[in-house]
Enzyme design. Structure first.
Site, PDB file in Angstrom:
ATOM      1  CE  LYS A  79     -27.136  14.587   3.879  1.00 47.79           C
ATOM      2  NZ  LYS A  79     -26.813  15.819   3.137  1.00 47.79           N
TER       3      LYS A  79
HETATM    4  P1  NAD Z   1     -15.776  16.821   4.222  1.00 46.20           P
HETATM    5  O1  NAD Z   1     -15.818  15.468   4.824  1.00 46.20           O
HETATM    6  O2  NAD Z   1     -15.184  17.019   2.879  1.00 46.20           O
HETATM    7  O3  NAD Z   1     -15.034  17.852   5.218  1.00 46.20           O
HETATM    8  C1  NAD Z   1     -15.419  17.998   6.557  1.00 46.20           C
HETATM    9  C2  NAD Z   1     -14.414  18.905   7.231  1.00 46.20           C
HETATM   10  O4  NAD Z   1     -14.843  19.141   8.577  1.00 46.20           O
HETATM   11  C3  NAD Z   1     -13.000  18.318   7.331  1.00 46.20           C
HETATM   12  O5  NAD Z   1     -12.049  19.334   7.145  1.00 46.20           O
HETATM   13  C4  NAD Z   1     -12.957  17.805   8.771  1.00 46.20           C
HETATM   14  O6  NAD Z   1     -11.638  17.728   9.296  1.00 46.20           O
HETATM   15  C5  NAD Z   1     -13.760  18.897   9.452  1.00 46.20           C
HETATM   16  N1  NAD Z   1     -14.247  18.496  10.771  1.00 46.20           N
HETATM   17  C6  NAD Z   1     -14.715  17.294  11.166  1.00 46.20           C
HETATM   18  N2  NAD Z   1     -14.994  17.317  12.483  1.00 46.20           N
HETATM   19  C7  NAD Z   1     -14.711  18.572  12.905  1.00 46.20           C
HETATM   20  C8  NAD Z   1     -14.794  19.223  14.146  1.00 46.20           C
HETATM   21  N3  NAD Z   1     -15.214  18.580  15.232  1.00 46.20           N
HETATM   22  N4  NAD Z   1     -14.415  20.538  14.208  1.00 46.20           N
HETATM   23  C9  NAD Z   1     -13.977  21.183  13.112  1.00 46.20           C
HETATM   24  N5  NAD Z   1     -13.880  20.618  11.916  1.00 46.20           N
HETATM   25  C10 NAD Z   1     -14.244  19.321  11.814  1.00 46.20           C
HETATM   26  O7  NAD Z   1     -17.309  17.336   4.271  1.00 46.20           O
HETATM   27  P2  NAD Z   1     -17.978  18.442   3.354  1.00 46.20           P
HETATM   28  O8  NAD Z   1     -18.550  17.774   2.166  1.00 46.20           O
HETATM   29  O9  NAD Z   1     -17.069  19.593   3.219  1.00 46.20           O
HETATM   30  O10 NAD Z   1     -19.246  18.843   4.267  1.00 46.20           O
HETATM   31  C11 NAD Z   1     -19.126  19.814   5.298  1.00 46.20           C
HETATM   32  C12 NAD Z   1     -20.538  20.273   5.688  1.00 46.20           C
HETATM   33  O11 NAD Z   1     -21.195  20.819   4.544  1.00 46.20           O
HETATM   34  C13 NAD Z   1     -21.454  19.179   6.203  1.00 46.20           C
HETATM   35  O12 NAD Z   1     -22.302  19.719   7.197  1.00 46.20           O
HETATM   36  C14 NAD Z   1     -22.258  18.804   4.986  1.00 46.20           C
HETATM   37  O13 NAD Z   1     -23.517  18.239   5.323  1.00 46.20           O
HETATM   38  C15 NAD Z   1     -22.431  20.159   4.337  1.00 46.20           C
HETATM   39  N6  NAD Z   1     -22.726  20.097   2.909  1.00 46.20           N
HETATM   40  C16 NAD Z   1     -21.874  19.502   2.028  1.00 46.20           C
HETATM   41  C17 NAD Z   1     -22.182  19.498   0.675  1.00 46.20           C
HETATM   42  C18 NAD Z   1     -21.249  18.919  -0.364  1.00 46.20           C
HETATM   43  O14 NAD Z   1     -21.512  19.105  -1.558  1.00 46.20           O
HETATM   44  N7  NAD Z   1     -20.174  18.265   0.015  1.00 46.20           N
HETATM   45  C19 NAD Z   1     -23.379  20.076   0.225  1.00 46.20           C
HETATM   46  C20 NAD Z   1     -24.227  20.684   1.148  1.00 46.20           C
HETATM   47  C21 NAD Z   1     -23.886  20.693   2.484  1.00 46.20           C
END
Ligand code: NAD
Length: 411
Positions: A102
């Site tokens: 990571k």
């Molecule tokens: P992203 O940056 O696309 O979206 C994040 C979202 O969370 C946004 O809508 C943002 O406004 C919101 N957010 C931020 N702070 C917040 C808060 N304090 N309260 C509520 N909402 C809040 O990120 P993503 O890629 O969607 O990732 C989201 C989660 O999923 C993370 O934990 C990431 O590690 C996990 N994840 C993502 C992927 C992927 O393929 N993108 C894969 C596995 C896990």
């Protein structure tokens, strides 16, 4: 509790079940390599700013190390270390031939321009290019990063090492990416939610669902589940939460976010609630899809949903996990629930190495098959050993990594 301590707790619980030797526990819990770098960048206004970037490679017993890059102000070495180890167990649970890694940069992407983001990313690649590579360590998107950032990484890496599209996944489809990668994590979360509802004998049509986070994972989860006739009664992002008892019009919310710089602020046709209120809603399924640690010892008692799907990484702390377990809440753990992203990243890497373009149908079919298998194996192990789905998923992952490490020869 620090993020790495939380992950270690889950690891130890599963290691106890596996009766894993102390020496193997120490080996598997120790990251292989950790790097912290300085990223000095000239901003658009001519000033100099210095950012801190990290890459942690946790384990490579089962293949090249794989894991996302997170751009968020709270990124630090401990968080990256914890997320890197989760990647090792996640790739093993879904049985794809990767290890875990990571990375991230402590930065608020909402406060910088696209040109600055491009420069910061390329400078970061300058610092880590010797550490990553298609056979060693392959970054991907995570919070705050997207397909554009992945394209810049490939391009910058190319300047040092030549054409190597397999060095990074989650690239734009028009630029060596794979169809279906962007939706993959949310699609996987949706698929597994339906599978779990079915297994528990609960109705899918009309199931009331609350989703925290409306980024890549949250939007695709909402889309998939609303198309499956679930009722998404609450959504949220960093600007706050939005509730509608009759169900939110998800296509409308998606359009709204697209037209408003990807945020929901001001979304009409729903009542405003806080992110904290969203977590405590009386719904059938709660899906945290934003930050880690949002369900803690402090608020777990107020969770009313009987099912929690960990779309985000580490959204439920170990203290909260104990509280939820006592209440009989079923938690589908992150290392299974959000593994759709890394699974399709694996297909993208295979495609890049084959120089052959996969179709969306094939990606979806293989994704569904991979997640189905992982779910069935986790469910069966949990039932046979009378442990939670989280402990079962960790047991599956740890056992596979330990076997590979032993077979390959550790020393
Ligand atoms: P992203 O940056 O696309 O979206 C994040 C979202 O969370 C946004 O809508 C943002 O406004 C919101 N957010 C931020 N702070 C917040 C808060 N304090 N309260 C509520 N909402 C809040 O990120 P993503 O890629 O969607 O990732 C989201 C989660 O999923 C993370 O934990 C990431 O590690 C996990 N994840 C993502 C992927 C992927 O393929 N993108 C894969 C596995 C896990």
């Amino acid at each position: 509790m620090r993020p790495s301590e939380a992950t270690k707790k889950y690891f130890e619980r599963a290691a106890d079940q596996l009766e894993l030797a102390e020496s193997m526990r120490t080996h598997l819990a120790t990251p292989r390599r950790e790097l912290q770098v300085q990223i000095p960048v000239e901003m658009d206004d001519g000033t100099l700013r210095t950012f801190i970037g990290y890459r942690v490679q946790h384990n490579r017993a089962r293949g090249p190390m794989k894991g996302g890059l997170r751009y968020h102000p709270e990124v630090d070495l401990d968080e990256v270390r914890s997320l890197a180890s989760l990647m090792t167990w996640k790739t093993a649970v879904v049985n794809i031939p990767f290890g875990g890694a990571k990375g991230g940069i402590a930065i608020d992407v909402a406060k910088i321009s696209v040109r600055e983001l491009d420069r910061i990313t390329r400078k970061f690649v300058d610092e880590i290019h010797e550490m990553i590579g298609p056979d060693t360590d392959i970054p991907a998107p995570d919070m705050g990063t997207d397909h554009r950032v992945m394209a810049w990484i490939m391009d910058q890496y190319d300047k040092y090492h030549g054409f190597n599209p397999g060095v990074v996944t989650g690239k734009p489809v028009e630029y060596y990416g794979i169809p279906g990668r962007e939706e993959a994590t949310g699609r996987g979360v949706g698929l597994l939610t339906l599978k779990l509802l079915g297994r528990l004998g609960r109705k899918i049509a009309g199931a009331r669902i609350a989703i925290q986070g409306f980024g890549n994972v949250g939007t695709h989860t909402a889309k998939f589940l609303s198309e499956a006739e679930c009722k998404i009664v609450a959504i949220s992002d960093a600007t706050g939460g939005y509730y509608r008892a009759e169900g939110i019009d998800i296509p409308k919310a998606l359009r709204y976010a697209l037209e408003h710089e990807r945020v929901l602020a001001g979304f009409p046709d729903a009542d405003r609630i806080t992110n904290e209120q969203l977590l405590g809603l009386d719904v059938d399924v709660l899906i945290p899809a934003a930050l880690g640690g949002v369900v803690s010892g402090g608020n777990a008692g107020g969770i009313k949903a009987p099912i929690v799907i960990e779309a985000a990484n580490a959204p439920v702390s170990p203290e909260a996990d104990d509280v939820l377990d006592k209440k009989g809440v079923i938690v589908l753990p992150d290392i299974l629930a959000n593994a759709g992203g890394v699974t399709v990243s694996y297909f993208e890497w295979v495609q890049n190495r084959q120089y052959y373009q996969w179709s969306l149908d094939r990606v979806r079919q293989e994704l569904d098959k991979t997640l189905n298998n992982a779910f069935e194996q986790t469910w069966t192990l949990a039932r046979d050993r009378k442990v939670s789905l989280r402990t079962a998923a960790f047991m599956l992952g740890i056992d596979r990594v330990a076997r590979a490490a032993t077979l390959g020869g550790i020393c």
